[in-house]
Scaffold this motif. Structure first.
Motif, PDB file in Angstrom:
ATOM      1  N   GLY A  45      -1.998  -1.638  -7.861  1.00  0.00           N
ATOM      2  CA  GLY A  45      -2.784  -1.586  -7.173  1.00  0.00           C
ATOM      3  C   GLY A  45      -2.449  -1.182  -6.162  1.00  0.00           C
ATOM      4  O   GLY A  45      -3.024  -1.811  -5.136  1.00  0.00           O
ATOM      5  N   ILE A  46      -1.226  -0.096  -5.705  1.00  0.00           N
ATOM      6  CA  ILE A  46      -0.935   0.483  -4.788  1.00  0.00           C
ATOM      7  C   ILE A  46      -2.132   1.751  -4.416  1.00  0.00           C
ATOM      8  O   ILE A  46      -1.418   2.599  -6.146  1.00  0.00           O
ATOM      9  CB  ILE A  46       0.499   0.576  -5.359  1.00  0.00           C
ATOM     10  N   SER A  47      -2.171   2.161  -3.790  1.00  0.00           N
ATOM     11  CA  SER A  47      -2.813   3.644  -3.634  1.00  0.00           C
ATOM     12  C   SER A  47      -2.912   4.264  -3.217  1.00  0.00           C
ATOM     13  O   SER A  47      -3.276   5.293  -2.665  1.00  0.00           O
ATOM     14  CB  SER A  47      -4.539   2.752  -3.460  1.00  0.00           C
ATOM     15  N   ARG A  48      -1.421   4.602  -2.633  1.00  0.00           N
ATOM     16  CA  ARG A  48      -1.310   5.329  -1.909  1.00  0.00           C
ATOM     17  C   ARG A  48       0.368   5.726  -1.430  1.00  0.00           C
ATOM     18  O   ARG A  48       0.854   5.073  -2.173  1.00  0.00           O
ATOM     19  CB  ARG A  48      -0.803   5.560  -0.032  1.00  0.00           C
TER      20      ARG A  48
ATOM     21  N   SER B 156       0.871   3.632 -10.218  1.00  0.00           N
ATOM     22  CA  SER B 156       1.487   3.026  -8.932  1.00  0.00           C
ATOM     23  C   SER B 156      -0.647   2.425  -8.757  1.00  0.00           C
ATOM     24  O   SER B 156      -0.205   0.887  -8.017  1.00  0.00           O
ATOM     25  CB  SER B 156       0.875   3.900  -7.795  1.00  0.00           C
ATOM     26  N   GLN B 157      -1.223   2.960  -9.445  1.00  0.00           N
ATOM     27  CA  GLN B 157      -3.061   2.546  -9.253  1.00  0.00           C
ATOM     28  C   GLN B 157      -2.262   0.454 -10.899  1.00  0.00           C
ATOM     29  O   GLN B 157      -3.166  -0.228 -10.211  1.00  0.00           O
ATOM     30  CB  GLN B 157      -3.434   3.576 -10.044  1.00  0.00           C
TER      31      GLN B 157
ATOM     32  N   GLU C 123       1.144   8.433 -10.988  1.00  0.00           N
ATOM     33  CA  GLU C 123       0.168   8.155 -10.136  1.00  0.00           C
ATOM     34  C   GLU C 123      -0.546   6.432 -10.815  1.00  0.00           C
ATOM     35  O   GLU C 123      -0.882   5.612 -10.272  1.00  0.00           O
ATOM     36  CB  GLU C 123      -0.887   8.723  -9.848  1.00  0.00           C
TER      37      GLU C 123
ATOM     38  N   ASP D 141       0.910  -1.179  -0.462  1.00  0.00           N
ATOM     39  CA  ASP D 141       0.162   0.286   0.309  1.00  0.00           C
ATOM     40  C   ASP D 141       0.816   1.362   0.146  1.00  0.00           C
ATOM     41  O   ASP D 141       0.337   2.409   0.180  1.00  0.00           O
ATOM     42  CB  ASP D 141      -0.947   0.287   1.492  1.00  0.00           C
TER      43      ASP D 141
ATOM     44  N   LYS E 197      -0.760  10.695  -1.104  1.00  0.00           N
ATOM     45  CA  LYS E 197      -1.665  11.098  -1.527  1.00  0.00           C
ATOM     46  C   LYS E 197      -2.423   9.712  -1.483  1.00  0.00           C
ATOM     47  O   LYS E 197      -1.336   8.942  -1.891  1.00  0.00           O
ATOM     48  CB  LYS E 197      -1.431  11.493  -3.134  1.00  0.00           C
ATOM     49  N   ASN E 198      -3.482   9.920  -1.227  1.00  0.00           N
ATOM     50  CA  ASN E 198      -4.610   8.079  -1.941  1.00  0.00           C
ATOM     51  C   ASN E 198      -5.386   8.424  -3.629  1.00  0.00           C
ATOM     52  O   ASN E 198      -5.812   9.206  -3.433  1.00  0.00           O
ATOM     53  CB  ASN E 198      -5.613   8.352  -0.027  1.00  0.00           C
ATOM     54  N   LEU E 199      -5.098   7.077  -3.568  1.00  0.00           N
ATOM     55  CA  LEU E 199      -5.091   7.869  -5.359  1.00  0.00           C
ATOM     56  C   LEU E 199      -6.864   7.312  -5.356  1.00  0.00           C
ATOM     57  O   LEU E 199      -7.133   6.422  -4.313  1.00  0.00           O
ATOM     58  CB  LEU E 199      -4.340   7.148  -6.691  1.00  0.00           C
TER      59      LEU E 199
END
Ligand SMILES: CC(C)(COP(=O)(O)OP(=O)(O)OC[C@H]1O[C@@H](n2cnc3c(N)ncnc32)[C@H](O)[C@@H]1OP(=O)(O)O)[C@@H](O)C(=O)NCCC(=O)NCCS
Length: 154
Positions: A101-104, A97-98, A94, A67, A152-154
């Motif tokens: 599967g990584i949201s932070r 990252s998405q 970003e 995460d 940031k939380n994506l």
């Protein structure tokens, strides 16, 4: 019509220019020092902004765990700053990252304003133990670090 700026995954042929762009910012300690071998080793982490074959910007996404990922080695050529290239590089990181599967996502920066305008908030460095206890702890500035952590939380 002038060629648009393309933001894409870095390729081996870009490394020399990437290094040349990063070098002055590594020398003044804005960026953590990396040599060309290190850039090759982590090439899959990097995106570049290119115009007419010239690398105008570089950024990397480094994964810590399920995460958390870090945007690092972010730099835009001084002759091309304030043209939204930095924003595009952050967006590309970003998106990487998405996809993973990584949201932070976080960054350590001296220019918090740049990240705050993109939905990041300032956080305590202690909230990022993955970074602090693997990388920062080896940094000569560890005990007097003046960088600002943004997340940031994506
Ligand atoms: C930080 C950096 C990547 C921004 O790239 P950029 O392409 O110039 O940024 P963008 O054009 O996408 O965004 C511009 C906005 O970010 C902010 N910003 C960018 N650079 C700034 C600076 N030096 N000081 C304050 N705010 C800044 C401003 O809000 C600016 O909007 P404005 O031009 O309307 O005032 C670039 O300035 C750079 O390479 N700096 C040197 C290397 C560095 O500090 N890297 C570490 C970053 S973690």
């Amino acid at each position: 019509m002038p060629n648009p700026i393309e933001v894409r995954p870095a390729q081996a042929q870009d490394v020399e220019q990437m290094y040349a762009l990063m070098l002055p910012f590594m020398q003044d300690n804005t960026l953590i020092s990396r040599d060309q071998d290190d850039i090759f080793e982590h090439l899959q982490e990097f995106v570049v902004a290119i115009k007419d074959g010239n690398v105008l910007g570089v950024s990397a996404l480094h994964v810590y765990d399920t995460d958390l990922a870090e945007i690092r080695s972010l730099v835009v050529s001084p002759k091309a700053q304030r043209m939204s290239i930095g924003h595009q590089l952050v967006k590309a990181c970003e998106a990487m990252s998405q996809k993973l599967g990584i949201s932070r996502v976080f960054a350590l920066t001296y220019i918090d304003k740049f990240f705050l305008s993109q939905g990041y908030t300032v956080v305590a460095k202690e909230s990022l133990p993955q970074k602090i206890w693997t990388v920062c702890v080896h940094c000569p500035k560890f005990s007097h670090c003046d960088e600002i952590a943004v997340c940031k939380n994506l």
